[in-house]
Enzyme design. Structure first.
Site, short mmCIF file in Angstrom:
data_model
loop_
_atom_site.label_atom_id
_atom_site.label_comp_id
_atom_site.label_asym_id
_atom_site.label_seq_id
_atom_site.Cartn_x
_atom_site.Cartn_y
_atom_site.Cartn_z
NE ARG A 1 -21.78 -31.44 -17.01
CZ ARG A 1 -21.12 -32.13 -16.07
NH1 ARG A 1 -21.09 -33.46 -16.12
NH2 ARG A 1 -20.49 -31.49 -15.11
CG ASN B 1 -16.57 -26.21 -10.56
OD1 ASN B 1 -17.22 -27.05 -9.94
ND2 ASN B 1 -16.53 -24.93 -10.22
CB ILE B 2 -15.28 -30.60 -15.71
CG1 ILE B 2 -16.79 -30.44 -15.97
CG2 ILE B 2 -15.04 -31.72 -14.69
CD1 ILE B 2 -17.44 -31.72 -16.53
CG HIS C 1 -13.55 -34.04 -9.57
ND1 HIS C 1 -14.58 -33.57 -8.82
CD2 HIS C 1 -12.83 -34.86 -8.74
CE1 HIS C 1 -14.50 -34.08 -7.59
NE2 HIS C 1 -13.44 -34.86 -7.53
CB SER D 1 -23.03 -30.06 -1.79
OG SER D 1 -22.36 -31.09 -2.53
CG LEU E 1 -27.31 -20.10 -2.31
CD1 LEU E 1 -27.14 -18.59 -2.46
CD2 LEU E 1 -27.94 -20.69 -3.56
C1 BV8 Z 1 -12.45 -41.94 -5.33
C2 BV8 Z 1 -16.81 -35.16 -12.46
C3 BV8 Z 1 -11.05 -43.77 -4.87
C4 BV8 Z 1 -17.98 -35.68 -13.17
C5 BV8 Z 1 -17.28 -35.66 -10.17
C6 BV8 Z 1 -18.07 -46.32 -3.86
C7 BV8 Z 1 -17.16 -46.63 -4.88
C8 BV8 Z 1 -16.10 -45.77 -5.21
C9 BV8 Z 1 -15.97 -44.57 -4.55
C10 BV8 Z 1 -16.91 -44.28 -3.60
C11 BV8 Z 1 -17.94 -45.12 -3.22
N1 BV8 Z 1 -18.67 -44.53 -2.22
C12 BV8 Z 1 -18.13 -43.32 -1.95
C13 BV8 Z 1 -17.08 -43.16 -2.77
C14 BV8 Z 1 -16.24 -42.04 -2.90
C15 BV8 Z 1 -16.84 -41.17 -4.00
C16 BV8 Z 1 -17.84 -40.28 -3.30
O1 BV8 Z 1 -17.43 -39.37 -2.61
N2 BV8 Z 1 -19.15 -40.55 -3.49
C17 BV8 Z 1 -20.15 -39.73 -2.83
C18 BV8 Z 1 -21.38 -39.58 -3.73
C19 BV8 Z 1 -20.48 -40.34 -1.48
N3 BV8 Z 1 -15.75 -40.45 -4.59
C20 BV8 Z 1 -15.14 -40.94 -5.68
O2 BV8 Z 1 -15.51 -41.90 -6.32
C21 BV8 Z 1 -13.89 -40.17 -6.07
N4 BV8 Z 1 -12.84 -41.10 -6.29
O3 BV8 Z 1 -12.91 -41.98 -4.23
O4 BV8 Z 1 -11.46 -42.75 -5.77
C22 BV8 Z 1 -9.94 -44.48 -5.50
C23 BV8 Z 1 -8.84 -44.80 -4.71
C24 BV8 Z 1 -7.81 -45.48 -5.29
C25 BV8 Z 1 -7.87 -45.81 -6.64
C26 BV8 Z 1 -8.96 -45.47 -7.42
C27 BV8 Z 1 -10.01 -44.81 -6.85
C28 BV8 Z 1 -14.08 -39.43 -7.38
C29 BV8 Z 1 -15.19 -38.41 -7.23
C30 BV8 Z 1 -15.23 -37.55 -8.50
C31 BV8 Z 1 -16.54 -37.77 -9.22
N5 BV8 Z 1 -16.64 -36.78 -10.29
N6 BV8 Z 1 -17.27 -34.78 -11.16
C32 BV8 Z 1 -18.76 -34.56 -13.76
O5 BV8 Z 1 -18.54 -33.37 -13.43
O6 BV8 Z 1 -19.64 -34.90 -14.56
S1 BV8 Z 1 -18.08 -35.28 -8.74
C33 BV8 Z 1 -19.21 -34.00 -8.93
O7 BV8 Z 1 -19.83 -33.79 -7.65
C34 BV8 Z 1 -18.58 -32.68 -9.19
O8 BV8 Z 1 -17.46 -32.68 -9.97
C35 BV8 Z 1 -18.23 -32.14 -7.86
O9 BV8 Z 1 -16.90 -32.39 -7.60
C36 BV8 Z 1 -18.95 -33.03 -6.91
C37 BV8 Z 1 -19.59 -32.25 -5.82
O10 BV8 Z 1 -20.46 -31.37 -6.41
P1 BV8 Z 1 -20.39 -29.81 -6.00
O11 BV8 Z 1 -19.35 -29.17 -6.83
O12 BV8 Z 1 -20.28 -29.65 -4.53
O13 BV8 Z 1 -21.79 -29.36 -6.52
P2 BV8 Z 1 -23.18 -29.58 -5.80
O14 BV8 Z 1 -24.24 -29.34 -6.82
O15 BV8 Z 1 -23.18 -30.86 -5.03
O16 BV8 Z 1 -23.21 -28.40 -4.73
C38 BV8 Z 1 -23.19 -27.07 -5.18
C39 BV8 Z 1 -23.07 -26.21 -3.93
O17 BV8 Z 1 -22.99 -24.85 -4.35
C40 BV8 Z 1 -24.26 -26.32 -3.02
O18 BV8 Z 1 -23.80 -26.43 -1.68
C41 BV8 Z 1 -25.01 -25.00 -3.21
O19 BV8 Z 1 -25.59 -24.54 -2.00
C42 BV8 Z 1 -23.90 -24.06 -3.61
N7 BV8 Z 1 -24.31 -22.98 -4.50
C43 BV8 Z 1 -25.24 -23.01 -5.48
N8 BV8 Z 1 -25.30 -21.78 -6.06
C44 BV8 Z 1 -24.39 -21.00 -5.44
C45 BV8 Z 1 -23.75 -21.75 -4.45
N9 BV8 Z 1 -22.79 -21.25 -3.65
C46 BV8 Z 1 -22.45 -19.96 -3.84
N10 BV8 Z 1 -23.02 -19.17 -4.78
C47 BV8 Z 1 -23.98 -19.64 -5.58
N11 BV8 Z 1 -24.54 -18.84 -6.51
#
Ligand code: BV8
Length: 228
Positions: free
Chosen positions: A59, A92-93, A109, A177, A202
């Site tokens: 990436r 985003n990264i 992130h 999302s 989108l």
């Molecule tokens: C935290 C870096 C607590 C990596 C990313 C169990 C254990 C621990 C935590 C959890 C758990 N269960 C739940 C959690 C919380 C967890 C979480 O939310 N999980 C989800 C899956 C349920 N969160 C975490 O773990 C976070 N930390 O909670 O810490 C804590 C507290 C104290 C002490 C320590 C810890 C950390 C989350 C960060 C993870 N890292 N990224 C990498 O990039 O490789 S997340 C990754 O997904 C992305 O970075 C992004 O942030 C995230 C969401 O993705 P989106 O950006 O929304 O992209 P996606 O593809 O999903 O959607 C794209 C959208 O764009 C769509 O809607 C589409 O329709 C639209 N689109 C497409 N094309 C277009 C468009 N829109 C407009 N125009 C277009 N052309």
């Protein structure tokens, strides 16, 4: 936007999609090729560091061949011209906001073009591979990891983000999302503090029902229309 002074914009992978950077949850998305647990958690890195380093090496190389699109450029223009405060919080990264000219960008992130040394805790700019990386430029140790916030890790600068959300008159979410927390909860945080909320995406997102207004379409078209 006369009664609006303080704006917080949250961006996700969708704002970079038209620049050719894969999103996460589309059919051809990044997570389709890899289970999150296999590549984006500290446990994955401990279990198979080479697999994780390779995922981010790929990436890191790809991002450097891409360019900002009209959505990034419109936000940078808004930042230059706006007489109130504007904070761009990105999930985003990639560095496309900065390459479009935006200055006040917060990467909650992490950043693919940084490496983070687990020995001395220093972050350095890094554009090459980390698999066969030499030692840390600061301490020389072979302890470099991607400067990325993985699942289960605390995102960066959360206090600063919440302060901005609580002072916001307008919160705009672009291209996400609403699947990942804490970012997915920002709209409720801002609305509870009295901000107007707008989603530019989108498709309808998991959080669309929380927004005062949702506009569906491509960021490359919606964001310039909103800014101008
Ligand atoms: C935290 C870096 C607590 C990596 C990313 C169990 C254990 C621990 C935590 C959890 C758990 N269960 C739940 C959690 C919380 C967890 C979480 O939310 N999980 C989800 C899956 C349920 N969160 C975490 O773990 C976070 N930390 O909670 O810490 C804590 C507290 C104290 C002490 C320590 C810890 C950390 C989350 C960060 C993870 N890292 N990224 C990498 O990039 O490789 S997340 C990754 O997904 C992305 O970075 C992004 O942030 C995230 C969401 O993705 P989106 O950006 O929304 O992209 P996606 O593809 O999903 O959607 C794209 C959208 O764009 C769509 O809607 C589409 O329709 C639209 N689109 C497409 N094309 C277009 C468009 N829109 C407009 N125009 C277009 N052309």
């Amino acid at each position: 936007m006369s009664d609006i002074r303080n704006i917080v914009v949250l961006t996700g992978a969708g704002i970079s999609a038209e620049s050719g950077i894969q999103t996460f949850r589309a059919e051809d998305g990044l997570w389709e090729e890899h289970r999150v647990e296999d590549v984006a958690t500290p446990e994955a890195f401990a279990r198979d560091p080479e697999l994780v380093q390779r995922f981010y090496d790929t990436r890191r190389a790809a991002v450097q061949t891409k360019h900002p699109n009209p959505a990034h450029e419109a936000l940078a223009r808004l930042e230059r011209e706006w007489d109130g405060s504007l904070l761009i919080v990105t999930q985003n990264i990639d560095d496309l906001h900065e390459r479009a000219g935006a200055k006040n960008v917060l990467h909650m992130h992490g950043e693919i073009l940084n490496a983070w040394c687990r020995a001395c805790d220093v972050r350095s700019k890094w554009t090459g591979s980390l698999i066969d990386a030499p030692g840390c430029p600061e301490c020389g140790e072979s302890a470099l990891r991607p400067d990325i916030v993985w699942f289960g890790e605390m995102p960066y600068e959360m206090e600063r983000i919440y302060r901005a959300l609580h002072a916001a008159d307008l919160f705009v979410s672009i291209g996400t999302s609403g699947a990942v927390y804490p970012a997915a909860g920002f709209v409720c945080e801002a609305a509870a503090a009295g901000a107007r909320t707008l989603e530019l995406n989108l498709d309808r997102s998991e959080g669309s029902h929380h927004f005062g207004e949702s506009r569906l379409g491509k960021a490359g078209e919606l964001v310039p229309q909103w800014v101008d």
